[in-house]
Design a protein around this motif. Structure first.
Motif, PDB file in Angstrom:
ATOM      1  N   ALA A  46      82.352 -10.446  39.509  1.00  0.00           N
ATOM      2  CA  ALA A  46      83.683 -10.008  39.088  1.00  0.00           C
ATOM      3  C   ALA A  46      83.995  -8.630  39.657  1.00  0.00           C
ATOM      4  O   ALA A  46      85.118  -8.355  40.089  1.00  0.00           O
ATOM      5  N   LEU A  47      82.999  -7.764  39.679  1.00  0.00           N
ATOM      6  CA  LEU A  47      83.182  -6.431  40.247  1.00  0.00           C
ATOM      7  C   LEU A  47      83.479  -6.498  41.742  1.00  0.00           C
ATOM      8  O   LEU A  47      84.308  -5.752  42.261  1.00  0.00           O
ATOM      9  N   LEU A  48      82.794  -7.414  42.442  1.00  0.00           N
ATOM     10  CA  LEU A  48      82.939  -7.539  43.892  1.00  0.00           C
ATOM     11  C   LEU A  48      84.107  -8.426  44.298  1.00  0.00           C
ATOM     12  O   LEU A  48      84.316  -8.660  45.489  1.00  0.00           O
ATOM     13  N   GLY A  49      84.855  -8.925  43.335  1.00  0.00           N
ATOM     14  CA  GLY A  49      85.983  -9.784  43.666  1.00  0.00           C
ATOM     15  C   GLY A  49      85.588 -11.201  44.009  1.00  0.00           C
ATOM     16  O   GLY A  49      86.320 -11.896  44.720  1.00  0.00           O
ATOM     17  N   GLY A  50      84.440 -11.642  43.523  1.00  0.00           N
ATOM     18  CA  GLY A  50      83.989 -13.006  43.787  1.00  0.00           C
ATOM     19  C   GLY A  50      82.651 -13.088  44.480  1.00  0.00           C
ATOM     20  O   GLY A  50      82.059 -14.157  44.566  1.00  0.00           O
ATOM     21  N   GLY A  51      82.153 -11.984  44.988  1.00  0.00           N
ATOM     22  CA  GLY A  51      80.865 -11.983  45.665  1.00  0.00           C
ATOM     23  C   GLY A  51      80.901 -11.143  46.930  1.00  0.00           C
ATOM     24  O   GLY A  51      81.832 -10.364  47.164  1.00  0.00           O
ATOM     25  N   VAL A  52      79.898 -11.329  47.762  1.00  0.00           N
ATOM     26  CA  VAL A  52      79.768 -10.582  49.005  1.00  0.00           C
ATOM     27  C   VAL A  52      80.674 -11.213  50.063  1.00  0.00           C
ATOM     28  O   VAL A  52      80.617 -12.425  50.281  1.00  0.00           O
ATOM     29  N   LEU A 185      77.688  -0.686  47.627  1.00  0.00           N
ATOM     30  CA  LEU A 185      77.223  -0.863  46.254  1.00  0.00           C
ATOM     31  C   LEU A 185      75.964  -0.030  46.062  1.00  0.00           C
ATOM     32  O   LEU A 185      74.961  -0.250  46.733  1.00  0.00           O
ATOM     33  N   ARG A 186      76.026   0.932  45.144  1.00  0.00           N
ATOM     34  CA  ARG A 186      74.882   1.817  44.898  1.00  0.00           C
ATOM     35  C   ARG A 186      74.187   1.409  43.601  1.00  0.00           C
ATOM     36  O   ARG A 186      74.836   1.207  42.577  1.00  0.00           O
ATOM     37  N   VAL A 187      72.871   1.286  43.654  1.00  0.00           N
ATOM     38  CA  VAL A 187      72.091   0.887  42.485  1.00  0.00           C
ATOM     39  C   VAL A 187      71.077   1.984  42.177  1.00  0.00           C
ATOM     40  O   VAL A 187      70.553   2.648  43.070  1.00  0.00           O
ATOM     41  N   LEU A 211      80.075   0.333  42.369  1.00  0.00           N
ATOM     42  CA  LEU A 211      80.772   0.067  43.619  1.00  0.00           C
ATOM     43  C   LEU A 211      81.430   1.350  44.107  1.00  0.00           C
ATOM     44  O   LEU A 211      82.487   1.747  43.628  1.00  0.00           O
ATOM     45  N   ASP A 212      80.798   1.999  45.075  1.00  0.00           N
ATOM     46  CA  ASP A 212      81.295   3.277  45.578  1.00  0.00           C
ATOM     47  C   ASP A 212      82.524   3.117  46.458  1.00  0.00           C
ATOM     48  O   ASP A 212      83.439   3.940  46.420  1.00  0.00           O
ATOM     49  N   GLY A 221      84.503   3.380  38.781  1.00  0.00           N
ATOM     50  CA  GLY A 221      84.959   3.165  37.422  1.00  0.00           C
ATOM     51  C   GLY A 221      84.375   1.977  36.710  1.00  0.00           C
ATOM     52  O   GLY A 221      84.557   1.826  35.520  1.00  0.00           O
ATOM     53  N   VAL A 222      83.668   1.098  37.418  1.00  0.00           N
ATOM     54  CA  VAL A 222      83.077  -0.084  36.801  1.00  0.00           C
ATOM     55  C   VAL A 222      81.602  -0.120  37.165  1.00  0.00           C
ATOM     56  O   VAL A 222      81.243   0.059  38.317  1.00  0.00           O
ATOM     57  N   HIS A 223      80.775  -0.323  36.150  1.00  0.00           N
ATOM     58  CA  HIS A 223      79.348  -0.416  36.366  1.00  0.00           C
ATOM     59  C   HIS A 223      78.847  -1.797  35.950  1.00  0.00           C
ATOM     60  O   HIS A 223      79.404  -2.404  35.042  1.00  0.00           O
ATOM     61  N   VAL A 224      77.834  -2.251  36.602  1.00  0.00           N
ATOM     62  CA  VAL A 224      77.159  -3.487  36.215  1.00  0.00           C
ATOM     63  C   VAL A 224      75.713  -3.140  35.917  1.00  0.00           C
ATOM     64  O   VAL A 224      75.028  -2.572  36.766  1.00  0.00           O
TER      65      VAL A 224
END
Length: 256
Positions: A46-52, A185-187, A211-212, A221-224
């Motif tokens: 959902a954060l990535l808009g559906g995936g890679v 994407l930073r983890v 998501l940087d 603004g959104v974290h997973v």
């Protein structure tokens, strides 16, 4: 000053004859929709808009034990279960066949490449992208410093990914791709988890993915929250506990 149609046609013809890389377009065109490969973690997708995104370069950034390899395993498992073929260019020497199998990766659809030097890894990646037929190519850079990567190669790899419609995922400690990257994407590991008892056993990491950058939609603004647990024998996405107002939580269980 207006440009006549004949002059414009002549200029276009010269550009076509020059056989330059890329495409020549006249007028305003709409970009085709971007297809994506789901990661297998609903909140992350959902954060990535559906995936890679396919045909693009995505960076997954973080130090060792941050969860970036666990995310890659989930992505590989989801993609191979769809019947797609994937490749892992493993400069970090992080691939463990048994762990891949337990994580759900169909290893018969995985090509494992182990180059010795960063330059060899870039060349192998380019060969795979130019060959086509891979839904996903992952370049795991290990802990190689940013200075060893040739910046001029990334636009060429992006063009090859676009032509083959392949998702190129680059794993690195810090950003190395630059402007050709579509996603960043930073983890990072928030804390280490231990099973209670007289002799505590390692359970996994609580990892936050942020998501940087994104050229396709959401940024920041959104974290997973991704939790990698070695004791759980299957992949699942069962925990959706908001960490705060703008957080989504997910559980990624990867066996080892």
């Amino acid at each position: 000053m207006s440009v006549s149609t004949s002059h414009r046609a002549t200029a276009v013809a010269h550009l076509v004859d020059a056989s330059l890389p890329g495409q020549v377009r006249v007028g305003i065109t709409t970009s085709p929709p971007v297809s994506r490969l789901p990661s297998g973690v609903a909140a992350l997708d959902a954060l990535l808009g559906g995936g890679v995104p396919q045909g693009r370069i995505s960076e997954v950034l973080g130090p060792p034990s941050s969860g970036r390899t666990s995310l890659l395993l989930s992505l590989l498992a989801t993609t191979t279960r769809r019947g797609e073929v994937v490749a892992w260019v493993d400069l970090a020497d992080a691939m463990h066949p048994e762990s891949c199998t337990r994580a759900g990766v169909e290893v018969c659809r995985l090509l494992w490449v182990r180059p010795r030097q960063p330059a060899d890894g870039l060349r192998c990646t380019e060969i795979l992208l130019q060959a086509g037929g891979f839904a996903l190519v992952a370049l795991d850079c290990g802990m190689a410093p940013p200075g060893v990567w040739r910046t001029r190669v990334w636009p060429r790899l992006l063009r090859a990914a676009e032509q083959s419609h392949t998702a190129l995922v680059v794993l690195a400690p810090q950003p190395i791709v630059g402007s050709p990257a579509t996603l960043g994407l930073r983890v990072r590991a928030r804390r280490t988890c231990w099973l209670p008892g007289l002799w505590p056993l390692f359970e996994g990491f609580d990892t936050v993915a942020h998501l940087d950058r994104s050229k396709l939609g959401n940024t920041g603004g959104v974290h997973v929250r991704v939790r990698a647990e070695s004791r759980i024998p299957s992949l699942s996405d069962t925990s959706h506990e908001p960490a705060h107002e703008h957080d989504d939580a997910a559980r990624l269980c990867v066996r080892s």
